[in-house]
Design a protein around this motif. Structure first.
Motif, mmCIF file in Angstrom:
data_model
loop_
_atom_site.group_PDB
_atom_site.id
_atom_site.type_symbol
_atom_site.label_atom_id
_atom_site.label_comp_id
_atom_site.label_asym_id
_atom_site.label_seq_id
_atom_site.Cartn_x
_atom_site.Cartn_y
_atom_site.Cartn_z
ATOM 1 N N ALA A 42 -2.794 -34.241 -21.810
ATOM 2 C CA ALA A 42 -2.678 -33.371 -22.990
ATOM 3 C C ALA A 42 -1.212 -33.306 -23.420
ATOM 4 O O ALA A 42 -0.307 -33.108 -22.614
ATOM 5 C CB ALA A 42 -3.211 -31.983 -22.677
ATOM 6 N N GLY A 43 -0.974 -33.461 -24.760
ATOM 7 C CA GLY A 43 0.379 -33.386 -25.301
ATOM 8 C C GLY A 43 0.868 -31.951 -25.412
ATOM 9 O O GLY A 43 0.160 -30.998 -25.027
ATOM 10 N N PRO A 44 2.052 -31.764 -25.969
ATOM 11 C CA PRO A 44 2.632 -30.403 -26.070
ATOM 12 C C PRO A 44 1.743 -29.446 -26.866
ATOM 13 O O PRO A 44 1.651 -28.272 -26.560
ATOM 14 C CB PRO A 44 3.973 -30.645 -26.768
ATOM 15 N N GLN A 47 -2.890 -32.026 -28.042
ATOM 16 C CA GLN A 47 -3.515 -33.225 -28.566
ATOM 17 C C GLN A 47 -3.568 -34.301 -27.481
ATOM 18 O O GLN A 47 -2.795 -34.273 -26.534
ATOM 19 C CB GLN A 47 -2.753 -33.743 -29.798
ATOM 20 N N PRO A 48 -4.507 -35.287 -27.572
ATOM 21 C CA PRO A 48 -4.568 -36.370 -26.585
ATOM 22 C C PRO A 48 -3.263 -37.144 -26.564
ATOM 23 O O PRO A 48 -2.682 -37.437 -27.613
ATOM 24 C CB PRO A 48 -5.734 -37.242 -27.078
ATOM 25 N N SER A 49 -2.802 -37.486 -25.383
ATOM 26 C CA SER A 49 -1.575 -38.234 -25.220
ATOM 27 C C SER A 49 -1.774 -39.269 -24.135
ATOM 28 O O SER A 49 -2.866 -39.409 -23.582
ATOM 29 C CB SER A 49 -0.418 -37.278 -24.882
ATOM 30 N N GLY A 50 -0.726 -39.982 -23.775
ATOM 31 C CA GLY A 50 -0.863 -41.081 -22.838
ATOM 32 C C GLY A 50 -1.249 -42.340 -23.593
ATOM 33 O O GLY A 50 -1.342 -42.365 -24.824
ATOM 34 N N ILE A 51 -1.481 -43.439 -22.822
ATOM 35 C CA ILE A 51 -1.788 -44.722 -23.468
ATOM 36 C C ILE A 51 -3.039 -44.601 -24.323
ATOM 37 O O ILE A 51 -3.042 -44.919 -25.520
ATOM 38 C CB ILE A 51 -1.963 -45.823 -22.402
#
Length: 925
Positions: A42-44, A47-51
């Motif tokens: 999870a982003g800040p 929202q979805p994050s990572g590759i």
């Protein structure tokens, strides 16, 4: 102008796109997000994050989706996806079980594999080192499922510790709550070192990662992702490779200059860009190839050093790979085995299972587990293998073949078969067999033991082994038996057990102790044999020996046991006594025996003995005279049998008897004298019998004429008195008159019975072929006609015939069928059967019924004249029928026997000799 026109076209195209976007409402896509960096997190702002998160944001932007992140833990995410609470789940590895629950797109988003990371001080060189270890795995992950199957196939006992996230897994190993963890290389590569963990050579489960949707829903989402991935993966400068670089999975490519220079600068820049990209691509290919080779090498080392048979074969069953385990298990070299059609090595009885397993797996695109097949070893023997396999799928999900692991369980199966065989022996023996732990608690008691002690087959056992004994026997077992067995290994003695009814049952008991090589007691076992029968047999043997001794003495018989190699003999006291010697001092041998024999008898005795030894005579039996101690001669009957011979056939030992037949010889002389006057005495006896027959005929005439005439008169006058003067008679007089009538009728029946009995023993016997079935059916029909109100089930076997006098056989059948009809009168469902039977080798017929029956204790009275087993008021009769039947059967040389049970009917068996000339000679009387 051309540039302006181009810009104007671009402007109009952008306007059209903007207008289309304005007209289409954004699609809301709920996305599951769990912590598995760098692939997904999870982003800040949540929202979805990572590759995979970055790639999904790019797809959403191009498709005008609005992403709604749904934070969850891995197992919960999958459940929400299956329930339809979320629309899309990233980072899902494809397998058969998940394909039943979710839909996947076609192009893999990422390629991955899993690896085991160990904590400080933990040694993990091979899969066998997992024995006893605590291994942290993500709950519900493919690693958890795969490792559970791997541990089971190797028979390893390791604890899989489920965790909610990989961060928790790394923390548990770092804190010592787990020894190692299993993670994909994305998660483990960078995080492991930060927690002080080290990668191991245990690499497994190469897999491809996808985005997944609920089964049958959101196919448009998967199609859009496939379209983007197809374009991105074909362009090394795409956002796909930028995401990999950004998250540390791939080096950043060189940036292309933003401005185009005129002339040579532009050409050189483009050339530099191409060369740089080619170098980057080559480096990445080399890195990926090196990593793949390393992974393959680790897998190969694991496979090549495994004691199990690891294999792979295509859809046609041809093995394309085999590790050296096939050599250790089946004896074939790897290259030799790969050239063999594997089906030819399968046991013929297992071919059906082998074929159906592969056919079902190909049809369902699944593997198999725990399939047991027998394979032929190179030496011709068969080994039992337990097979586990999984399907091999290509990138499109098409089945390519199978790969699996077979474990040799031959010794385990043989041990189980041996255990079952021993258990069957223990259950089949009539002895009591029990086992107990070192504290004496019963752990096993065989079926015969439970039955003798009155313990239900599934019921609980007595708490201790001594609980099955009476107190006195219990004291022996505890104070002597167990202590001796534990000290010396075994103890035997006589005790007793308590039967189901509390009865003491004497037993011969053996107690054994079983210890390990270090002398530690493992368990105790006991065998108890019921000695009641043996004690009875011993008493019977002693009594039999005593009776034999008395019988030999009474019969003037002596026993001898002759050693033919030395000529010495052991003899009984009767042997010496019959010759007048003292048994205490008498010694017998072949030389002394010949010296005592009468000279005239010696040649015949020697010839008979030689013929018997040579096999020309079946038995040794000879009569001779022996000189007694007083000087007289005594006739001896000698019987003998050779009991032991040497290897070359020479007789070594002979047992036999000497019988004093002096009295028999005297009797024979008297018999010869008696036979001289036999013809005279036979003639005298014949005359006496003829006179007796004449008297019998006179008696029969008197009975038929002189006795029946007064009876008829008495019956006639009594009936006339009843008919004509009954009204004038008093009640008492009427009773008296009825008794006179009844007595007259009974007397008439007795006279008729006597006449029938007399006729049955007289007259010539004819030899007819008698149709027993026809006679029986005819008479039963007559009985049914006489009593139409009765229903009797009748069964007559067809084809019953015999040789005899048809008139007399008909009389036999009539009497027996009349009795069966009469004695089933009170039966609710009467039944009469006539069938063939045999008694003591003689054949004939049986008549059975289910009537009143009789007590076998009184069976001897059945065939005596005027003897009856039932009261007159129950079943009327005079008791002459069965006596008549017996005399007719005996005249034919046959036998009649009866078997009955009160209330359950009776069976009468009549048998005759096979040939008419075998019947007894007709008696003149």
């Amino acid at each position: 102008m051309r540039l302006s026109a181009y810009c104007l076209q671009v402007f109009f195209l952008l306007a059209l796109v903007a207008a289309s976007a304005a007209q289409a409402a954004p699609r809301l896509v709920r996305v599951g997000v769990y912590e598995n960096p760098p692939k997904l997190l999870a982003g800040p702002q949540g929202q979805p994050s990572g590759i995979l998160g970055d790639l999904l944001l790019e797809v959403a932007q191009g498709e005008t989706w609005t992403l709604e992140p749904v934070p969850c833990e891995w197992e919960r995410c999958l459940q929400l996806l299956e329930d339809g609470a979320i629309d899309l789940m990233p980072d899902v590895a494809y397998n058969e079980s998940r394909a039943q629950r979710f839909d996947f797109h076609r192009v893999p988003a990422l390629a991955s594999w899993s690896q085991v990371y160990r904590g400080p001080g933990v040694e993990l060189q091979s899969v066998l080192d997992l024995e006893g270890k605590r291994l942290a795995v993500l709950d519900g992950s493919v690693q958890q499922e795969h490792l559970a199957g791997l541990l089971a196939s190797f028979g390893l006992r390791a604890e899989l510790v489920p965790v909610k996230s990989f961060e928790e897994a790394f923390s548990r190993v770092a804190s010592g709550e787990a020894d190692a963890l299993a993670a994909n290389h994305f998660s483990g590569g960078g995080v492991a070192s930060r927690h002080g963990l080290s990668p191991t050579s245990l690499v497994f489960l190469p897999s491809k990662l996808y985005f997944a949707t609920k089964k049958g829903r959101n196919d448009d989402l998967l199609a859009a992702i496939d379209a983007r991935l197809d374009a991105w993966q074909a362009d090394s400068g795409s956002v796909y490779f930028q995401a990999l670089t950004r998250w540390g999975m791939q080096s950043a490519p060189p940036r292309v200059p933003p401005a185009f220079w005129w002339g040579l600068a532009v050409v050189l820049g483009l050339l530099a860009l191409a060369l740089g990209f080619l170098a980057l691509l080559r480096r990445e290919v080399a890195r990926q190839t090196l990593a793949l080779r390393g992974s393959e090498e680790r897998f190969r080392n694991l496979a090549e050093n495994s004691a199990d048979w690891i294999w792979e074969h295509d859809l046609h069953g041809r093995h394309t790979y085999s590790n050296p385990g096939v050599t250790a298990i089946l004896g074939y070299r790897v290259e030799q085995f790969l050239a063999i059609d594997a089906a030819t090595l399968v046991h013929p009885d297992d071919l059906a299972l082998f074929g159906s397993t592969h056919q079902k797996s190909r049809m369902n695109r699944t593997g198999w587990r725990g399939v047991v097949i027998r394979w032929r070893h190179q030496d011709g023997t068969y080994r039992v293998l337990e097979s586990n396999a999984q399907p091999v799928l290509d990138a499109m999900g098409d089945l390519q073949g199978f790969q699996g692991v077979d474990r040799d369980i031959t010794e385990r199966v043989q041990a189980e078969q041996e255990r079952q065989r021993l258990a069957a022996i223990l259950e089949a023996t009539s002895d009591i067999v029990g086992m107990a732990d070192p504290e004496g608690h019963l752990t096993y008691l065989n079926g015969p033991g439970r039955a003798m002690l009155g313990i239900d087959a599934t019921g609980p056992l007595p708490e201790v082994i001594s609980g099955v004994h009476p107190q006195w026997a219990n004291d022996i077992v505890l104070n002597e038996g167990l202590q001796t067995a534990i000290r010396d290994g075994r103890w035997s003695g006589e005790t007793a057990v308590l039967g189901s009814d509390g009865e003491e049952i004497p037993v011969a008991q053996l107690i054994l102790s079983h210890k390990d090589p270090q002398g530690k007691l493992l368990f105790l076992s006991t065998i108890m044999r019921d000695v009641r029968a043996s004690r009875t047999a011993e008493r019977a043997l002693r009594e039999s020996e005593e009776r034999l001794r008395m019988a030999l003495a009474a019969a003037s018989q002596g026993l001898y046991d002759l050693d033919l190699s030395t000529g010495t003999a052991k003899v009984s006291s009767e042997y010496a006594t019959m010759l007048g010697y003292d048994p205490a001092t008498f010694e017998e041998n072949s030389l002394a025996w010949r010296d005592r024999m009468h000279p005239d008898d010696q040649p015949a005795v020697s010839r008979i003995f030689d013929d018997y030894v040579a096999g020309r005579l079946p038995e040794y039996r000879v009569e001779f005279r022996q000189r007694t101690r007083s000087g007289g001669w005594k006739w001896i009957l000698s019987l003998g049998r050779i009991q032991e011979r040497a290897v070359d056939g020479r007789p070594l030992r002979m047992l036999g008897t000497h019988t004093d037949i002096d009295a028999i010889k005297v009797a024979e002389a008297a018999l010869r004298e008696l036979n001289a006057t036999l013809e005279v005495r036979v003639a005298e006896r014949t005359a006496e019998l003829m006179a007796a027959n004449q008297e019998l005929e006179t008696f029969a005439y008197a009975v038929s004429h002189d006795l029946r005439a007064p009876l008829r008169a008495m019956n006639g006058f009594s009936m006339a008195l009843q008919e004509d003067h009954a009204a004038s008679l008093s009640t008492e007089a009427k009773v008296f008159l009825e008794q006179i009538v009844l007595a007259g009728r009974k007397m008439t029946d007795l006279v008729e019975g006597l006449l029938t009995l007399a006729r049955s023993t007289r007259g010539d016997l004819r030899v007819d072929c008698v149709d027993v079935s026809g006679l029986a059916q005819r008479h039963l029909g007559e009985l049914a006609t006489a009593e139409p109100a009765r229903f009797v089930s009748v069964e007559v076997e067809q084809g019953l015939t015999l040789q005899g006098d048809e008139r007399m056989i008909s009389c036999v059948l009539d009497n027996l069928l009349d009795n069966a009809w009469k004695y089933t009168g009170a039966t609710a469902q009467p039944m009469i059967r006539v069938r063939a039977c045999a008694v003591d080798g003689l054949h004939g017929f049986c008549i059975s019924d289910n009537g009143a029956g009789f007590d076998m204790a009184h069976a001897a009275r059945l065939f005596k004249a005027f003897q009856r087993l039932h009261r007159q008021d129950e079943f009327p009769g005079i008791g002459i029928g069965l006596a008549t039947v017996q005399r007719i059967v005996q005249r034919h040389g046959g036998q009649i026997s009866a078997h009955g049970e009160p209330g359950h009917g009776a069976t009468f068996s009549v048998v005759f000799p096979a040939k008419p000339d075998q019947r007894e000679a007709e008696s003149p009387t």
